[in-house]
Design an enzyme around this catalytic site. Structure first.
Site, short mmCIF file in Angstrom:
data_model
loop_
_atom_site.label_atom_id
_atom_site.label_comp_id
_atom_site.label_asym_id
_atom_site.label_seq_id
_atom_site.Cartn_x
_atom_site.Cartn_y
_atom_site.Cartn_z
N LYS A 8 -13.01 49.86 -14.81
CA LYS A 8 -12.53 49.76 -16.16
C LYS A 8 -13.71 49.01 -16.72
O LYS A 8 -13.96 47.72 -16.51
CB LYS A 8 -11.32 49.31 -16.57
CG LYS A 8 -10.95 49.64 -18.20
CD LYS A 8 -9.91 48.63 -18.62
CE LYS A 8 -10.60 47.20 -19.11
NZ LYS A 8 -11.65 47.35 -20.37
N GLY A 15 -14.36 38.20 -15.33
CA GLY A 15 -14.08 37.95 -16.66
C GLY A 15 -13.73 36.85 -16.86
O GLY A 15 -14.09 35.87 -16.26
N SER A 16 -12.65 36.44 -18.19
CA SER A 16 -12.51 34.95 -18.46
C SER A 16 -11.51 34.49 -17.25
O SER A 16 -10.66 35.39 -16.71
CB SER A 16 -11.88 34.92 -19.88
OG SER A 16 -10.88 35.91 -19.76
N GLU A 26 -8.72 32.87 -18.13
CA GLU A 26 -7.58 32.90 -18.69
C GLU A 26 -6.94 34.47 -18.26
O GLU A 26 -5.91 34.62 -17.86
CB GLU A 26 -7.78 33.14 -20.16
CG GLU A 26 -6.33 33.06 -20.98
CD GLU A 26 -6.63 33.46 -22.52
OE1 GLU A 26 -7.87 33.22 -22.98
OE2 GLU A 26 -5.91 33.81 -23.13
N GLU A 31 -14.14 36.80 -10.39
CA GLU A 31 -15.41 35.97 -10.79
C GLU A 31 -15.14 35.65 -12.18
O GLU A 31 -15.09 36.47 -13.04
CB GLU A 31 -16.83 37.00 -10.86
CG GLU A 31 -17.13 37.38 -9.39
CD GLU A 31 -17.74 36.40 -8.53
OE1 GLU A 31 -18.15 35.33 -9.21
OE2 GLU A 31 -17.97 36.42 -7.44
N CYS A 72 -22.47 33.80 -17.75
CA CYS A 72 -21.18 33.08 -16.92
C CYS A 72 -21.79 31.80 -16.64
O CYS A 72 -20.91 30.80 -16.49
CB CYS A 72 -20.39 33.82 -15.95
SG CYS A 72 -21.70 34.69 -14.67
N GLU A 111 -15.93 26.79 -22.20
CA GLU A 111 -16.61 27.83 -22.07
C GLU A 111 -16.86 28.40 -23.74
O GLU A 111 -15.96 28.89 -24.28
CB GLU A 111 -16.35 28.96 -21.28
CG GLU A 111 -17.32 29.85 -21.03
CD GLU A 111 -17.01 31.03 -20.11
OE1 GLU A 111 -16.03 31.40 -20.06
OE2 GLU A 111 -18.09 31.16 -19.18
P1 NAP Z 1 -12.28 38.98 -20.51
O1 NAP Z 1 -11.67 39.08 -22.05
O2 NAP Z 1 -11.50 38.55 -19.37
O3 NAP Z 1 -12.43 40.71 -20.20
C1 NAP Z 1 -13.03 41.02 -18.96
C2 NAP Z 1 -12.25 42.31 -18.70
O4 NAP Z 1 -10.99 42.44 -18.58
C3 NAP Z 1 -12.55 43.54 -19.77
O5 NAP Z 1 -12.83 44.83 -19.27
C4 NAP Z 1 -11.18 43.37 -20.52
O6 NAP Z 1 -10.76 44.60 -21.16
C5 NAP Z 1 -10.29 43.19 -19.23
N1 NAP Z 1 -8.84 42.76 -19.52
C6 NAP Z 1 -8.58 42.08 -20.75
N2 NAP Z 1 -7.38 41.49 -20.43
C7 NAP Z 1 -6.76 42.45 -19.35
C8 NAP Z 1 -5.45 42.42 -18.86
N3 NAP Z 1 -4.56 41.78 -19.22
N4 NAP Z 1 -5.68 43.02 -17.52
C9 NAP Z 1 -6.36 43.59 -17.15
N5 NAP Z 1 -7.71 43.77 -17.77
C10 NAP Z 1 -7.77 43.01 -18.68
O7 NAP Z 1 -13.73 38.52 -20.71
P2 NAP Z 1 -14.80 38.96 -21.58
O8 NAP Z 1 -14.76 38.02 -22.86
O9 NAP Z 1 -14.97 40.31 -21.71
O10 NAP Z 1 -15.94 38.22 -20.68
C11 NAP Z 1 -16.41 36.99 -20.84
C12 NAP Z 1 -15.98 36.15 -19.64
O11 NAP Z 1 -16.56 36.82 -18.34
C13 NAP Z 1 -16.55 34.46 -19.64
O12 NAP Z 1 -15.31 33.84 -19.20
C14 NAP Z 1 -17.43 34.86 -18.19
O13 NAP Z 1 -17.75 33.57 -18.00
C15 NAP Z 1 -16.96 35.74 -17.61
N6 NAP Z 1 -17.86 35.95 -16.82
C16 NAP Z 1 -17.92 35.75 -15.37
C17 NAP Z 1 -18.86 36.37 -14.50
C18 NAP Z 1 -18.88 35.86 -12.95
O14 NAP Z 1 -19.58 36.66 -12.27
N7 NAP Z 1 -18.30 34.87 -12.55
C19 NAP Z 1 -19.90 37.13 -14.86
C20 NAP Z 1 -19.97 37.59 -16.14
C21 NAP Z 1 -18.72 36.98 -16.92
P3 NAP Z 1 -11.23 44.65 -22.72
O15 NAP Z 1 -12.64 44.86 -22.59
O16 NAP Z 1 -10.40 45.65 -23.27
O17 NAP Z 1 -11.07 43.33 -23.26
#
Ligand code: NAP
Ligand code: MG
Length: 497
Positions: free
Chosen positions: A191, A244-245, A247, A266, A300, A400
């Site tokens: 996804k 992702g985040s 949270e 991650e 990230c 962040e």
């Molecule tokens: P996010 O809001 O956590 O979303 C990440 C993914 O999860 C998206 O595909 C999102 O769908 C999906 N998602 C959201 N709520 C969900 C739920 N309840 N159940 C299942 N999936 C769900 O993060 P973001 O704002 O897109 O990305 C930024 C974050 O990613 C930052 O915190 C960053 O540090 C982190 N990140 C970490 C790495 C690493 O390798 N450590 C790399 C890149 C980014 P939607 O698109 O519909 O919201």
């Protein structure tokens, strides 16, 4: 919102109305018939309408992935054949570099020079690296102390894997997930993020063209709360891999306990980047700029807490603000752009909100902090921003921001800076700038982070493990470490008596 004129790219991909999803080798609309818009953040205009997956589509995709895993041609392929499919995919990615780079830039906003020179070639490289592992996933023979037993282990795939990725490096994040899962013989439902579904779907076309059997890779665009949540909760999914985040990662980990799915995460970071007075200042300043402003700070590992030794603080700050104001903020497709827009209006609001909070808590803006006007005023742009007068306890020094905002924090000595750098719920990455080899290793050892870069920053390679300490996640991606995340060990005992 108006629909933007179709940009000049080679494929008819963007002409689809809507862009469809991939289930069981077929390109289909969503079961509900619903679609969602993906925007071009450089202009604020609609780029494409995309099929919006939800639980019904996830059910179909999981069934297709299960069938492909249990009974399709996929489990019968030899490791060499699996490896060759991945190599073919890498070649196809390379052959379509221009188109993939343009799609990535249009959907995410990132400068085309980085999409073309970084995201796409690194994606191809990732598949190539993991293609090599297909033939090297070995079990062991175990010298047990029970007579006449021949005991060995097999490394088997986990089964059906759900993979959920963010919007900051859409194509690379897809490759980090797909390549290791596939080389180990799993099947996948991916996804992509709602803001940036396009390159993952174009990659899906290339996966079909490479000859992967139907159902091995399924791609369901849609929202996290619906499609993502359905995938995480699905009882027939064996593992969730999430980037992702923090949270959302915590929510996912909680749901995974219901079916005891395997889960790797991650997550976010608030990475310290430390400049010692004995560093080569020209490189350190350039490195600090790259650490925070690369990819609009939507990284990230962004070096968002910049610790600067007090004796070189003024020198570094003036170099930084000069470098930041020289950066060209512009539309993604302009080849001279250094920094593009943020990915969405929501992300712009979030970053703007943090800048306001920083000011309200008493920090001072040295440069940036405002949106550029003129002919790019409609895009989601924010100028490179530097905060001075920051205390470790301030919101902007702890949370962040995920945007082009760095906080500068003076320090006096090695122990102090290591302690302050580690005072975070996160532990994803860290940077150290020094010409003293002893200090470099000492500080690298003291930092609680999954990656430490010395006299460099934001280096990634398919062969080098990457992942977080503390609330930055569990598991590692890249390198052979990730193979543990996509295989399970079976021990076989044979009585030879
Ligand atoms: P996010 O809001 O956590 O979303 C990440 C993914 O999860 C998206 O595909 C999102 O769908 C999906 N998602 C959201 N709520 C969900 C739920 N309840 N159940 C299942 N999936 C769900 O993060 P973001 O704002 O897109 O990305 C930024 C974050 O990613 C930052 O915190 C960053 O540090 C982190 N990140 C970490 C790495 C690493 O390798 N450590 C790399 C890149 C980014 P939607 O698109 O519909 O919201
Ligand atoms: Mg978009």
């Amino acid at each position: 919102m108006t629909t933007q004129a179709t940009p000049d790219i080679k494929s008819p991909f963007l002409q689809q109305q809507p862009v469809k999803m991939l289930i069981g080798g077929q390109w289909v609309e969503s079961a509900s018939g619903k679609t969602f818009e993906t925007m071009n953040p450089s202009t604020g205009e609609v780029l494409a309408h995309v099929a919006e997956g939800d639980s019904e589509d996830v059910n179909r995709a999981v069934a297709a992935a299960r069938k492909a895993f249990e009974s399709g041609p996929w489990p019968k392929l030899t490791p060499s054949q699996r490896g060759r499919l991945l190599l073919k995919l890498a070649d196809l990615i390379e052959q379509n570099t221009e188109e993939l780079a343009q799609l990535e830039t249009l959907d995410n906003g990132k400068p085309i020079k980085y999409a073309k020179g970084g995201d796409v070639p690194l994606t191809a490289d990732h598949f190539r690296y993991f293609a090599g592992w297909a033939t090297k996933i070995e079990g062991e023979t175990i010298p047990v102390s029970i007579p006449n037993m021949f005991t060995y282990t097999l490394r088997e795939p986990l089964g059906v894997v759900g993979q959920i990725i963010p919007w900051n490096f859409p194509l690379q994040m897809a490759s980090w997930k797909l390549a290791p899962a596939l080389t180990c013989g799993n099947t996948v439902i991916l996804k992509p993020a709602e803001q940036t579904p396009l390159t993952a779907l174009r990659l899906g076309e290339l996966i079909c063209e490479a000859g992967f059997p139907a159902g091995v890779v399924n791609i369901i665009p849609g929202f996290g709360e619906t499609a993502g949540a359905a995938l995480v909760a699905h009882p027939d999914v064996d593992k969730i891999a999430f980037t992702g985040s923090t949270e959302v990662g915590k929510k996912i980990a909680r749901v995974c306990t219901d079916t005891l799915k395997k889960v790797t995460l991650e997550l976010g970071g608030k990475s310290p980047n430390i400049i010692f007075p004995d560093a080569d200042m020209k490189f350190a300043i350039r490195g600090a700029l790259n650490a925070i402003y690369f990819n609009q700070g939507e990284v990230c590992t962004a070096g968002s807490r910049l610790f600067i030794h007090s004796s070189v603080y003024d020198q570094v700050m003036s170099g930084l603000s000069e470098g930041a104001s020289r950066m060209k903020v512009g539309v993604g497709l302009d080849p001279t752009t250094d920094m593009g827009p943020l990915v969405s209006q929501e992300q712009l609001n979030r970053v703007t909100g943090y800048i306001e909070t920083g000011k309200n808590e008493g920090a001072r803006i040295i440069t940036g902090g405002e949106r550029p006007g003129g002919d790019i005023a409609q895009g989601y742009f924010m100028r490179p921003t530097i905060f001075d007068g920051v205390q470790d306890e301030m919101t902007i020094a702890r949370e962040e921001i995920f945007g082009p905002v760095v906080v500068a924090l003076p320090f006096e000595d090695v122990e102090e800076v290591a302690t302050r750098a580690n005072k975070s719920i996160y532990g994803l990455a860290a940077g150290v700038w020094t010409n003293d080899v002893k200090k470099a290793h000492k500080v690298a050892a003291a930092l609680k982070a999954g990656v430490v870069w010395v006299n460099t920053y934001n280096q990634f390679d398919a062969a080098a493990p990457f992942g977080g300490y503390k609330q930055s996640g569990y598991g590692r991606e890249m390198g052979h470490a990730v193979l543990d995340a996509y295989t399970q060990t079976k021990t076989v005992w044979v009585n030879l008596r």
